[in-house]
Design a protein around this motif. Structure first.
Motif, PDB file in Angstrom:
ATOM      1  N   VAL A  36       0.826  -1.216   0.000  1.00  0.00           N
ATOM      2  CA  VAL A  36       0.000   0.000   0.000  1.00  0.00           C
ATOM      3  C   VAL A  36       0.859   1.265   0.000  1.00  0.00           C
ATOM      4  N   TRP A  37       1.955   1.242   0.804  1.00  0.00           N
ATOM      5  CA  TRP A  37       2.764   2.452   0.926  1.00  0.00           C
ATOM      6  C   TRP A  37       4.112   2.238   0.245  1.00  0.00           C
ATOM      7  N   ASN A  38       4.513   3.136  -0.642  1.00  0.00           N
ATOM      8  CA  ASN A  38       5.792   2.986  -1.334  1.00  0.00           C
ATOM      9  C   ASN A  38       6.946   3.277  -0.365  1.00  0.00           C
ATOM     10  N   ASP A  39       8.153   3.204  -0.881  1.00  0.00           N
ATOM     11  CA  ASP A  39       9.308   3.313   0.015  1.00  0.00           C
ATOM     12  C   ASP A  39       9.836   4.746   0.137  1.00  0.00           C
ATOM     13  N   LYS A  40       8.992   5.721  -0.161  1.00  0.00           N
ATOM     14  CA  LYS A  40       9.425   7.120  -0.019  1.00  0.00           C
ATOM     15  C   LYS A  40       9.499   7.514   1.468  1.00  0.00           C
ATOM     16  N   ALA A  41      10.155   8.654   1.709  1.00  0.00           N
ATOM     17  CA  ALA A  41      10.326   9.092   3.097  1.00  0.00           C
ATOM     18  C   ALA A  41       9.005   9.536   3.714  1.00  0.00           C
ATOM     19  N   ARG A  42       8.783   9.100   4.933  1.00  0.00           N
ATOM     20  CA  ARG A  42       7.615   9.569   5.695  1.00  0.00           C
ATOM     21  C   ARG A  42       8.085   9.935   7.088  1.00  0.00           C
ATOM     22  N   THR A  43       7.521  10.974   7.641  1.00  0.00           N
ATOM     23  CA  THR A  43       7.834  11.251   9.036  1.00  0.00           C
ATOM     24  C   THR A  43       6.532  11.455   9.795  1.00  0.00           C
ATOM     25  N   MET A  44       6.554  11.018  11.032  1.00  0.00           N
ATOM     26  CA  MET A  44       5.407  11.233  11.902  1.00  0.00           C
ATOM     27  C   MET A  44       5.858  12.222  12.972  1.00  0.00           C
ATOM     28  N   ARG A  45       5.285  13.413  12.971  1.00  0.00           N
ATOM     29  CA  ARG A  45       5.624  14.374  14.007  1.00  0.00           C
ATOM     30  C   ARG A  45       4.377  14.666  14.820  1.00  0.00           C
ATOM     31  N   LEU A  46       4.307  14.055  15.997  1.00  0.00           N
ATOM     32  CA  LEU A  46       3.170  14.334  16.874  1.00  0.00           C
ATOM     33  C   LEU A  46       3.311  15.779  17.356  1.00  0.00           C
ATOM     34  N   GLU A  47       2.173  16.419  17.591  1.00  0.00           N
ATOM     35  CA  GLU A  47       2.201  17.821  18.040  1.00  0.00           C
ATOM     36  C   GLU A  47       3.060  17.978  19.290  1.00  0.00           C
ATOM     37  N   THR A  48       3.017  16.945  20.148  1.00  0.00           N
ATOM     38  CA  THR A  48       3.757  17.011  21.412  1.00  0.00           C
ATOM     39  C   THR A  48       5.272  17.007  21.190  1.00  0.00           C
ATOM     40  N   SER A  49       5.701  16.551  19.985  1.00  0.00           N
ATOM     41  CA  SER A  49       7.147  16.520  19.724  1.00  0.00           C
ATOM     42  C   SER A  49       7.681  17.900  19.390  1.00  0.00           C
ATOM     43  N   ARG A  50       6.768  18.834  19.096  1.00  0.00           N
ATOM     44  CA  ARG A  50       7.218  20.174  18.724  1.00  0.00           C
ATOM     45  C   ARG A  50       7.534  21.034  19.956  1.00  0.00           C
ATOM     46  N   TYR A  83      15.886  13.264  -3.470  1.00  0.00           N
ATOM     47  CA  TYR A  83      15.278  14.259  -4.360  1.00  0.00           C
ATOM     48  C   TYR A  83      13.947  13.717  -4.876  1.00  0.00           C
ATOM     49  N   ASP A  84      12.890  13.890  -4.103  1.00  0.00           N
ATOM     50  CA  ASP A  84      11.539  13.592  -4.591  1.00  0.00           C
ATOM     51  C   ASP A  84      10.556  14.541  -3.919  1.00  0.00           C
ATOM     52  N   ALA A  85       9.436  14.741  -4.586  1.00  0.00           N
ATOM     53  CA  ALA A  85       8.490  15.774  -4.159  1.00  0.00           C
ATOM     54  C   ALA A  85       8.032  15.578  -2.717  1.00  0.00           C
ATOM     55  N   GLN A  86       7.862  14.303  -2.314  1.00  0.00           N
ATOM     56  CA  GLN A  86       7.325  14.038  -0.977  1.00  0.00           C
ATOM     57  C   GLN A  86       8.294  14.442   0.128  1.00  0.00           C
ATOM     58  N   PHE A  87       9.586  14.369  -0.168  1.00  0.00           N
ATOM     59  CA  PHE A  87      10.606  14.573   0.867  1.00  0.00           C
ATOM     60  C   PHE A  87      10.507  15.959   1.511  1.00  0.00           C
ATOM     61  N   GLY A  88      10.389  16.987   0.657  1.00  0.00           N
ATOM     62  CA  GLY A  88      10.318  18.353   1.159  1.00  0.00           C
ATOM     63  C   GLY A  88       9.166  18.564   2.128  1.00  0.00           C
ATOM     64  N   GLU A  89       8.014  17.983   1.776  1.00  0.00           N
ATOM     65  CA  GLU A  89       6.842  18.130   2.647  1.00  0.00           C
ATOM     66  C   GLU A  89       7.061  17.395   3.966  1.00  0.00           C
ATOM     67  N   GLN A  90       7.687  16.199   3.881  1.00  0.00           N
ATOM     68  CA  GLN A  90       7.791  15.360   5.067  1.00  0.00           C
ATOM     69  C   GLN A  90       8.749  15.919   6.113  1.00  0.00           C
ATOM     70  N   ILE A  91       9.860  16.504   5.682  1.00  0.00           N
ATOM     71  CA  ILE A  91      10.838  16.921   6.694  1.00  0.00           C
ATOM     72  C   ILE A  91      10.460  18.249   7.364  1.00  0.00           C
ATOM     73  N   GLY A  92       9.554  18.999   6.766  1.00  0.00           N
ATOM     74  CA  GLY A  92       9.000  20.163   7.459  1.00  0.00           C
ATOM     75  C   GLY A  92       9.797  21.446   7.307  1.00  0.00           C
ATOM     76  N   TYR A  93       9.222  22.535   7.806  1.00  0.00           N
ATOM     77  CA  TYR A  93       9.774  23.873   7.546  1.00  0.00           C
ATOM     78  C   TYR A  93      11.124  24.129   8.218  1.00  0.00           C
ATOM     79  N   TYR A  94      11.456  23.327   9.244  1.00  0.00           N
ATOM     80  CA  TYR A  94      12.749  23.493   9.916  1.00  0.00           C
ATOM     81  C   TYR A  94      13.890  23.354   8.912  1.00  0.00           C
ATOM     82  N   TRP A  95      13.646  22.525   7.873  1.00  0.00           N
ATOM     83  CA  TRP A  95      14.702  22.221   6.914  1.00  0.00           C
ATOM     84  C   TRP A  95      14.625  23.055   5.641  1.00  0.00           C
TER      85      TRP A  95
END
Lengths: 290, 435
Positions: free
Chosen positions: A111-125, B284-296
C-alpha cells in the motif's frame, strides 16, 4: 562526553519497548500466544495515522483511529485463529503470529511505497533543555505511559473481574474453563487490548524512530527482549527490561568504537537472561514436581 | 461477546475504508505541480506517426527491485509507458515493442534467476530500464554469457557501474555524493566536511571511499565519515558526532526514509546550526520536502537528471507520456525519468536498423554503438561502448528546498571522481561524447 542525551533517548525508546512488552506479556499469559506480529500491528497503526493525517484528518482523531485499527487487527486475528491456536503447542502458536507479521508487512509494503515519511506528533514540537539534553513532550508521554500501563494493568488484573479471569487463564486454562470462565471472551479481550497497546507503541516509535514498515515490524525483537527479561511473568521486570535494553542500546551507540554493535544489545541481554533463567527454571520445576 | 464482535467489525470496516480512501487519494498526485503543461506534440514518441504498430513484436525485458522494502519499479514503469507510446506511433518501423519486467524482491538469487531466464530466451533482444538494487553483479554474469546488453535505468551499488553488459542512465550514489561535496566546495562551504552513509558492502563503502579520496586530493578536512547500520533506530549518537565535529557542510547518502529520520533527530536536538545539510539524489523527490517540514527550509539535494519540473523536449515528453500511459499513482521522480530515457535511447538506437533483421546480435551491436546521445534530461552526452565499466552520467544538478518543494539551485556541473580517470580518458580517445 555528555552522556545525558543518550540516557534520555535510551529511556524513552526503552519505555516504548516496555510498553510493547506489556502488551505482548498480557496476551502471552492469557492465551499462550507469543505474538511476533506485535511490531507489525504497531507499524500498520502508525502508517494509518500518517495516511489519515495526510488526508487532512485531525491528528487526535487519526491517532484514535490508528489505535482502534491496531486493536481491531489483533482482535480479528484472535477471533479467527484463536480457536485453532488453542489446540496447538506454543511454538506453533508463535509461528502462526510470524505469519501474521509477514502478511501485515506485505500489505504495508504494497500500500505504501518506500518514499520518506515522518510522523511528528504535536507534542514533539514542544521541547526544553534538561541539563544539556533536549527533551520533548512526546518523550515524557512515552515514559509516563509505560509506567501508567504497567500500574494500570497490574490494578486491572487484580481488581476487575476480567483481570481475575485473565489471571485464572494464565494460571490454568483447563481449570479456568471448568469453573466457568468464558475463555473465548477473555482471550478476545486480551487480543484487543494487546493490539491497542501495539498501536500506541507503534505510533510513538514511529515518532521517535523511523516510520518504515519493515523497521517497525522488526522492532518486535527488542520488545521481546524486554519480555524475556521479565521472564514472561513479571510486568515490573518487563518495564525494567525495556528500559535496560533501550538505555543499553543508546549508551553502546554513544562510543564510535562499539556503536556498530548497538543493534545487537537486545540479543545479548536476552541471551544472558535466558541462559540464567533456564538454569534456575530447571531447578524450580524439579522442586515443584518433587 | 456479540457486542465486542460488532464493535470490532465496525472498526475493521472503518480501517478498511480509510485504507481504500488512501489508495483513491494517491491517484490525485499524477501531475507535477509547477511543471509546464503538456501539448499534443509531446506524445509523438519514436516515429510519431500516430498509427498503431501491428508487426511482429520485439521482445524487451528488465529486472528491477519492486518489493522487499525497496521499490525501484518507477524505472521499468516509465520505460513501459514510453514503449506503449512508441507502439501507438508506428513502433520500431512498424514492429511494436513487447516489454516485461521481473521483480527480484531484493533477493540476488532471484535476480540471477530472472537474468538467466531472460538471457536464455533468445527472443529477448535487450534489457532496458532495469533497476535492481542488489543484483548487477550476478545479472552481468548471465548477460555476458548470452551476449545480452542492458541499458539500465537506475544503478545503485558499485557493480552496476563496473559491468561489461550493464550501463546505467543515472549517476549513482558515489557521483551524487561527490557532486554535493563539490557544490559546497565551489561555495567555499566544504571545509571541514562530514559524510554520513549506510554500512552496506559495495555501496556505502564505495561512496565513503570516493569522499575520502576526493577530500584528500582537494585538501578538505574530512571531520567525519560515518556509516550507520541499516537497522539503526537511534540517530542521536550520529547527530552528536555531527554537532561535535562542527563541519561547514555535510552530505547524507542514505535512502530517503533513513535521511528523514536523521533529520528528525537533528531537528529534535536543534542541531542544524550553521551547518549546510544536504543529501544525495536518493532524497530528491516531491514528498521529501513536505515530510521533513519547515525546519529544513534551505536543505540541499543533488539531482542526477533534470529536475522533475524542468522545461525541455524530453522532460516535457516524459511528463506527457507518464500522464497518458502510466498509472496515475506511478512516481514522477528521477528514477522514472531514468527509465524513460533508457527506453528512448533504445528506441532511437533501433530505428535506423533494418526491421527484418532485428535479433539479439544486431540489437546488441546497435546498443553498444550508442555514443554522444544528447537529451535535456542529461547534462552531458550518454554513451555505451565496449568496456568493463560504464559510468556515462557524471554531470549533475543541485536543488534546494524552498517552501517545502525543491527548486533548482545550480545547473549542470561535471563531477570529479579520482577513480574515473580511465573512463574520462576513454571518452576522449574513443570519441564517445560525439555521435
Amino acid at each position: 562526553m555528555n552522556l545525558l542525551p543518550f540516557v534520555v533517548a535510551g529511556l524513552v525508546i526503552g519505555s516504548v519497548y516496555a510498553l510493547s512488552g506489556v502488551g505482548v506479556l498480557v496476551l502471552y499469559r492469557t492465551t499462550g500466544v507469543l505474538n511476533f506480529a506485535h511490531g507489525a500491528v504497531g507499524g500498520m497503526a502508525a502508517l494509518l495515522v500518517w495516511q489519515t493525517v495526510e488526508l487532512r484528518m485531525q491528528p487526535p482523531v487519526a491517532i484514535a483511529l490508528g489505535i482502534a485499527a491496531g486493536a481491531a487487527i489483533a482482535f480479528l486475528f484472535g477471533l479467527v485463529a484463536g480457536p485453532s491456536l488453542a489446540r496447538v503447542d506454543q511454538l506453533r502458536k508463535a509461528i502462526a503470529t510470524l505469519g501474521l507479521a509477514l502478511a501485515l508487512l506485505g500489505v504495508m509494503l504494497f500500500v505504501w511505497n518506500d518514499k520518506a515519511r515522518t510522523m511528528r506528533l504535536e507534542t514533539s514540537r514542544i521541547s526544553f533543555d534538561v541539563a544539556g539534553a533536549r527533551v520533548n513532550v512526546t518523550q515524557l508521554v512515552c515514559l509516563a505511559l509505560a509506567l501508567l500501563v504497567v500500574v494500570g494493568t497490574l490494578l486491572a488484573l487484580r481488581h476487575t473481574s476480567m483481570g481475575t479471569s485473565m489471571r485464572a487463564l494464565a494460571s490454568d486454562r483447563e481449570l479456568a474453563a471448568v469453573v466457568g470462565t468464558n475463555v473465548r471472551l477473555v482471550e478476545n479481550t486480551a487480543w484487543a487490548v494487546s493490539g491497542a497497546v501495539a498501536g500506541i507503541s507503534g505510533i510513538l516509535l514511529a515518532d521517535q524512530t523511523r516510520l518504515e514498515p519493515a523497521f517497525l515490524t522488526f522492532l518486535i525483537i527488542p520488545e521481546l527482549a524486554a519480555v524475556v527479561i521479565g521472564r514472561f511473568v513479571s510486568l515490573w521486570l518487563t518495564l525494567v527490561g525495556g528500559l535496560a535494553v533501550g538505555v543499553g542500546q543508546s549508551l553502546v551507540s554513544a562510543w564510535p568504537t562499539v556503536s556498530a554493535f548497538s543493534t545487537a544489545v537486545p540479543f545479548v541481554v536476552a541471551t544472558i537472561v535466558i541462559l540464567v533463567a533456564t538454569r534456575r527454571r530447571v531447578v524450580t520445576v524439579g522442586v515443584v514436581r518433587a | 461477546m456479540n457486542r465486542i464482535l460488532r464493535a470490532t467489525a465496525a472498526l475493521g470496516v472503518g480501517a478498511l475504508v480509510v485504507a481504500l480512501s488512501a489508495c483513491v487519494a494517491e491517484t490525485d498526485t499524477g501531475t507535477i505541480q509547477g511543471a509546464p503543461s503538456a501539448d499534443a506534440d509531446d506524445l509523438r514518441c519514436g516515429l510519431g506517426t500516430g498509427e498503431e504498430a501491428t508487426g511482429e513484436p520485439i521482445k524487451v525485458a528488465a529486472v528491477a527491485t519492486a518489493s522487499g522494502g525497496v521499490d525501484f519499479s518507477s524505472s521499468p514503469s516509465s520505460a513501459k509507458a514510453y514503449f506503449d507510446c512508441v507502439n501507438d506511433n508506428g513502433g520500431i518501423n512498424g514492429r511494436p515493442v513487447r516489454y516485461e519486467f521481473g521483480d527480484d524482491a531484493l533477493d540476488p538469487t532471484k535476480t540471477a534467476q530472472l537474468a538467466a531466464g531472460y538471457a536464455s530466451d533468445t527472443s529477448v533482444v535487450a534489457m532496458v530500464g532495469d533497476a535492481t538494487f542488489v543484483g548487477c553483479d550476478v545479472a552481468n554474469v548471465e548477460y555476458e554469457k548470452a551476449g545480452l546488453y542492458s541499458i539500465t535505468g537506475v544503478g545503485v551499488p558499485q557493480a552496476c557501474f563496473e559491468s561489461s553488459n550493464i550501463a546505467p542512465v543515472n549517476a549513482g550514489p558515489r557521483t551524487s555524493a561527490l557532486a554535493t561535496l563539490q557544490y559546497f566546495e565551489r561555495q567555499g562551504q566544504a571545509d571541514p566536511f562530514f559524510a554520513i552513509g549506510l554500512n552496506t558492502r559495495g555501496n556505502g563503502d564505495w561512496v565513503a571511499d570516493g569522499i575520502e579520496k576526493y577530500t584528500q586530493q582537494a585538501g578538505i578536512d574530512l571531520v567525519g565519515d560515518v556509516l550507520s547500520d541499516p537497522a539503526e533506530s537511534n540517530f542521536l549518537p550520529l547527530v552528536s558526532q555531527v554537532k561535535q565535529a562542527a563541519p561547514a557542510s555535510l552530505v547524507v547518502v542514505d535512502p530517503a526514509p533513513i535521511t528523514a529520520s536523521i533529520l528528525a533527530t537533528a531537528e529534535q536536538q536543534d542541531a542544524k546550526g550553521d551547518i549546510q545539510w544536504a543529501c544525495t539524489a536518493s532524497c530528491y523527490d516531491a514528498q521529501f520536502g513536505e515530510q521533513i517540514g519547515y525546519y529544513w527550509e534551505g536543505f540541499v539535494a543533488n539531482s542526477e537528471l533534470a529536475l522533475v519540473t524542468a522545461e525541455g523536449e524530453d522532460a516535457n515528453q516524459w511528463r506527457a507520456v507518464m500522464d497518458e500511459y502510466a498509472d496515475a499513482d506511478a512516481p514522477r521522480d528521477t528514477f522514472s525519468q531514468a527509465g524513460f530515457l533508457a527506453a528512448k535511447i533504445f528506441v532511437d538506437a533501433l530505428l535506423p536498423l533494418d526491421t527484418e533483421n532485428l535479433d539479439r546480435e544486431t540489437v546488441s551491436e546497435a546498443v553498444l554503438g550508442v555514443r554522444g546521445y544528447e537529451s535535456d534530461l542529461l547534462c552531458a552526452p550518454w554513451y555505451y561502448g565496449e568496456a568493463d565499466e560504464h559510468h556515462a552520467n557524471h554531470a549533475t544538478r543541485m536543488a534546494i528546498i524552498e517552501s517545502g518543494t525543491y527548486v533548482e539551485l545550480e545547473g549542470c556541473q561535471d563531477v570529479a571522481d579520482p577513480d574515473m580517470a580511465e573512463i574520462l580518458e576513454r571518452e576522449q580517445s574513443e570519441g564517445l561524447l560525439t555521435e
